[in-house]
Design an enzyme around this catalytic site. Structure first.
Site, PDB file in Angstrom:
ATOM      1  N   SER A 183      31.247  13.077  40.949  1.00  0.00           N
ATOM      2  CA  SER A 183      32.092  12.575  39.870  1.00  0.00           C
ATOM      3  C   SER A 183      32.477  13.620  38.832  1.00  0.00           C
ATOM      4  O   SER A 183      33.145  14.585  39.151  1.00  0.00           O
ATOM      5  CB  SER A 183      31.404  11.387  39.223  1.00  0.00           C
ATOM      6  OG  SER A 183      32.255  10.792  38.301  1.00  0.00           O
ATOM      7  N   HIS A 184      31.982  13.443  37.616  1.00  0.00           N
ATOM      8  CA  HIS A 184      32.360  14.328  36.506  1.00  0.00           C
ATOM      9  C   HIS A 184      31.463  15.568  36.443  1.00  0.00           C
ATOM     10  O   HIS A 184      31.638  16.394  35.564  1.00  0.00           O
ATOM     11  CB  HIS A 184      32.245  13.560  35.193  1.00  0.00           C
ATOM     12  CG  HIS A 184      30.865  12.990  34.997  1.00  0.00           C
ATOM     13  ND1 HIS A 184      30.422  11.882  35.694  1.00  0.00           N
ATOM     14  CD2 HIS A 184      29.838  13.390  34.238  1.00  0.00           C
ATOM     15  CE1 HIS A 184      29.184  11.631  35.352  1.00  0.00           C
ATOM     16  NE2 HIS A 184      28.791  12.527  34.468  1.00  0.00           N
ATOM     17  N   ASP A 203      38.726  12.354  35.871  1.00  0.00           N
ATOM     18  CA  ASP A 203      37.567  13.175  36.264  1.00  0.00           C
ATOM     19  C   ASP A 203      37.654  13.592  37.731  1.00  0.00           C
ATOM     20  O   ASP A 203      38.638  13.293  38.428  1.00  0.00           O
ATOM     21  CB  ASP A 203      36.246  12.457  35.947  1.00  0.00           C
ATOM     22  CG  ASP A 203      35.965  11.288  36.876  1.00  0.00           C
ATOM     23  OD1 ASP A 203      36.923  10.730  37.442  1.00  0.00           O
ATOM     24  OD2 ASP A 203      34.780  10.926  37.042  1.00  0.00           O
ATOM     25  N   ASP A 238      36.414  12.650  40.569  1.00  0.00           N
ATOM     26  CA  ASP A 238      36.645  11.671  41.635  1.00  0.00           C
ATOM     27  C   ASP A 238      37.666  10.607  41.253  1.00  0.00           C
ATOM     28  O   ASP A 238      37.880   9.647  42.010  1.00  0.00           O
ATOM     29  CB  ASP A 238      35.327  11.030  42.077  1.00  0.00           C
ATOM     30  CG  ASP A 238      34.673  10.223  40.982  1.00  0.00           C
ATOM     31  OD1 ASP A 238      34.776  10.611  39.797  1.00  0.00           O
ATOM     32  OD2 ASP A 238      34.051   9.186  41.285  1.00  0.00           O
ATOM     33  N   ASP A 277      37.868   8.279  38.847  1.00  0.00           N
ATOM     34  CA  ASP A 277      37.607   6.942  38.307  1.00  0.00           C
ATOM     35  C   ASP A 277      37.578   6.905  36.779  1.00  0.00           C
ATOM     36  O   ASP A 277      37.682   5.848  36.185  1.00  0.00           O
ATOM     37  CB  ASP A 277      36.339   6.317  38.918  1.00  0.00           C
ATOM     38  CG  ASP A 277      35.109   7.175  38.774  1.00  0.00           C
ATOM     39  OD1 ASP A 277      35.205   8.313  38.247  1.00  0.00           O
ATOM     40  OD2 ASP A 277      34.029   6.721  39.211  1.00  0.00           O
ATOM     41  N   ARG A 278      37.461   8.063  36.132  1.00  0.00           N
ATOM     42  CA  ARG A 278      37.469   8.071  34.661  1.00  0.00           C
ATOM     43  C   ARG A 278      38.841   8.434  34.113  1.00  0.00           C
ATOM     44  O   ARG A 278      39.611   9.124  34.787  1.00  0.00           O
ATOM     45  CB  ARG A 278      36.491   9.121  34.130  1.00  0.00           C
ATOM     46  CG  ARG A 278      35.072   8.820  34.465  1.00  0.00           C
ATOM     47  CD  ARG A 278      34.169   9.839  33.810  1.00  0.00           C
ATOM     48  NE  ARG A 278      32.792   9.488  34.120  1.00  0.00           N
ATOM     49  CZ  ARG A 278      31.759   9.787  33.356  1.00  0.00           C
ATOM     50  NH1 ARG A 278      31.929  10.483  32.244  1.00  0.00           N
ATOM     51  NH2 ARG A 278      30.549   9.419  33.706  1.00  0.00           N
ATOM     52  N   LYS A 285      35.860   1.721  38.755  1.00  0.00           N
ATOM     53  CA  LYS A 285      36.756   2.043  37.664  1.00  0.00           C
ATOM     54  C   LYS A 285      37.867   2.930  38.212  1.00  0.00           C
ATOM     55  O   LYS A 285      37.717   3.549  39.262  1.00  0.00           O
ATOM     56  CB  LYS A 285      36.013   2.689  36.508  1.00  0.00           C
ATOM     57  CG  LYS A 285      35.208   3.930  36.844  1.00  0.00           C
ATOM     58  CD  LYS A 285      34.314   4.287  35.661  1.00  0.00           C
ATOM     59  CE  LYS A 285      33.607   5.604  35.843  1.00  0.00           C
ATOM     60  NZ  LYS A 285      32.273   5.429  36.434  1.00  0.00           N
TER      61      LYS A 285
END
Ligand code: VG1
Ligand code: CO
Length: 559
Positions: A115-116, A287, A289, A291-292, A388
């Site tokens: 992710s992030h 981010d 991946d 989702d943010r 998300k």
């Protein structure tokens, strides 16, 4: 015809999924059989359904992605999986995986992302299992996977299968007496088709091009060299007519160009600068991946994720999707500021407060009780998928702007005038030593739960707060009654202000302490959050003795 080999292995310690999957340094995943063990354990946790099943596989483009996709292909073949849907070159954003699992009704999917967290050989990799609803596996499943990793003795692998994942198309193999199919799919098509159903693209396009309001609405969309690059190009440039000047960092890189692909004011500071100094009406970043999201307006006016959620909740009628599904309830994670609660009360919708992590929203969505939810950590989304969704959030904002013909800042001003404002800040103390942080949390829990703490007064910078409730948050899922304990220490004061402290469950080394501060003002809504919240921050630092335990005078990141 390929044969299946059974390889003997021994368990590794610590393969316990955290807030969102197993995240470790790349070098940890590179240990012999480490990755194989975890993949086999995911399949074993689904053993009653795995033979003949279809799974989705994809990730955010970070270092090690292709190698792990290859392992998943071979181990899936070895375990009797019938078919894999794999993003081209392994690329799929997290919300796209969720979309594809749901669209093709697969058993689930394996998402390869940290992710992030930064990427590259010296940084992080991650593996996460999503279930047939498209959402991250619930605690019961991740606990099963973890338990299996502690006793694993062998994995099954079809070593001879090699699949060209750069080539879109159907690749079939014979594995012992079964057929095994890998369908390499366009990474963005299904997702983009879905966004076109959800949103009014012509309306957003005319906003961007200026045919509605006269002047073009100038956006700057930043993929931070994460997975959203190809999605942003397809949606913003090809579909919505934006130019190459409206997008930045849209090529996914294995190390994100050395950047920390986390869309916040610190790690996306150069987007903030570009919007502040340029002629932009809107900026958004996503981010690693996808989702943010972070949303900023003209002059880099910052929208906190908690406010973003509340604003969208109040404007869902701007989005065609909700016209057809109707609007059910709203939800937020516990540390997220309570701005959306006020919208829920005003429009008469249910509101849920769940622990940190998107997996806690899934049951409510599946049960038809939840339409829109968010987390303060730059997560916003709806029941269109079970993750998300960064790009969804940007398109949702553009829909609101197209409908209201207001700037981002005006939308917020109107919102605060109507509902009051929840000032919010989060302090992150990243990569601290684990032992003292664990001790701090234990000491603090003891202190806030002992007799006499409720009712006690705490003062700083001329303000006094009286404790109304203090606990370690626990949550019972209203749908399946499962209970999640110890989800963060919270101190709630008489005036509704809150201090929340928890340890991150996504870091790959040491401990990251998160301190969340939320305080409501009905009329004094124009202040600076850091100034307004100063007294409460002081109180939080006093009560927690955070500086003593972490040895830090200042946080790594302030949001
Ligand atoms: C963080 C956030 C949490 C989010 C999680 C996964 O978890 O606080 O709200 O759901 O990351 O986001 P933690 O345990 O580090 O606080 V992502 O975009 O990394 O999948
Ligand atoms: Co993410």
């Amino acid at each position: 015809m390929s044969g299946v080999v059974i390889v003997n292995t021994t368990p590794y310690e610590g393969q316990k999924p955290g807030t969102s999957g197993l995240r470790k340094k790349v070098k940890v995943f590179l240990q012999e059989n480490y990755t194989e063990n975890f993949i086999q354990s995911i399949l074993d946790a689904n053993k009653d359904a795995i033979v003949g099943s279809t799974l989705v596989v994809g990730g955010d483009g970070r270092y090690l992605l292709k190698e792990v996709v290859d392992k998943i292909i071979k181990i899936s073949a070895g375990n009797g999986v019938a078919k894999l849907l794999v993003g081209q070159n392994g690329i799929l954003s997290t919300p796209a995986v969720s979309c594809i699992i749901r669209k093709y009704k697969t058993l689930g999917g394996i998402v390869l992302t940290a992710s992030h967290n930064p990427g590259g050989i010296d940084n992080d990799f991650g593996i996460k299992f999503n279930c047939s609803n498209g959402g991250p596996a619930p605690d019961a499943t991740t606990n099963d996977i973890y338990k299996l990793t502690t006793t694993i003795k062998q994995y099954k692998i079809a070593n001879n299968i090699t699949c060209p994942i750069d080539k879109i198309g159907v690749h079939t193999f014979n594995v012992e007496d079964r057929q095994f199919t890998v369908e390499v799919i366009d990474s963005v098509q299904d997702y983009v088709d879905y966004m076109k159903e959800i949103f009014d693209f012509p309306k957003i396009k005319s906003l961007l091009q200026g045919s509605a309001q006269g002047k073009p609405f100038n956006v700057l969309i930043d993929s931070m060299n994460g997975v959203t690059g190809p999605y942003v190009k397809r949606v913003f440039v090809d579909e919505l007519g934006a130019s190459e000047k409206n997008v930045r960092r849209v090529v996914p890189l294995e190390d994100f160009g050395g950047a920390h692909p986390d869309p916040n004011l610190t790690y996306a500071a150069d987007l903030v600068e570009a919007v502040k100094n340029g002629d932009y009406d809107f900026g958004a970043a996503f981010d690693g991946d996808g989702d943010r999201n972070m949303i900023i307006g003209r002059g880099a006016f910052f929208v906190t994720p908690s406010d973003s959620l509340a604003v969208l909740a109040n404007h869902l009628d701007c989005i065609p999707y909700f016209k057809s599904t109707g609007v059910r309830g709203f939800a937020r994670s516990m540390p997220t500021a309570a701005a959306v609660d006020r919208v829920a009360a005003a429009v008469g919708k249910e509101i849920f407060e769940v622990p940190t992590g998107w997996k806690y929203f899934g049951n409510l969505m599946d049960a038809g009780r939840l339409s829109l939810c968010g987390e303060e950590s730059f997560g916003t989304g709806s029941d269109h998928v079970r993750e998300k969704d960064g790009m969804w959030a940007a398109l949702a904002w553009l829909s609101v702007i197209a409908n209201t013909a207001q700037s981002v800042e005006q939308i917020l001003m109107d919102h605060w005038a109507k509902f009051g404002r929840n000032y919010f800040t989060r302090y992150d103390y990243e990569e601290c030593a684990s032992d003292p942080c664990n001790e701090m949390m234990q000491v603090l829990e003891r202190r806030i739960t002992e007799a006499g703490f409720v009712g006690s007064s705490h003062s700083a910078a001329g303000k006094t707060y009286v404790v109304k409730l203090a606990d370690n948050f626990s949550y019972m899922d209203p749908i399946d009654q499962s209970v999640s304990m110890k989800q963060g220490l919270r101190i709630i004061f008489e005036d509704g202000s809150r201090i929340v402290l928890r340890l991150s469950g996504t870091g790959s080394s040491g401990a990251t302490v998160r301190l969340y501060i939320d305080s409501y003002e009905a009329t004094d809504v124009q202040g600076d959050a850091q100034v307004m919240l100063r007294p409460l921050i002081e109180v939080a630092l006093q009560i927690s003795q955070l500086q003593k335990y972490t040895g830090r005078d200042a946080p790594t990141v302030i949001t």
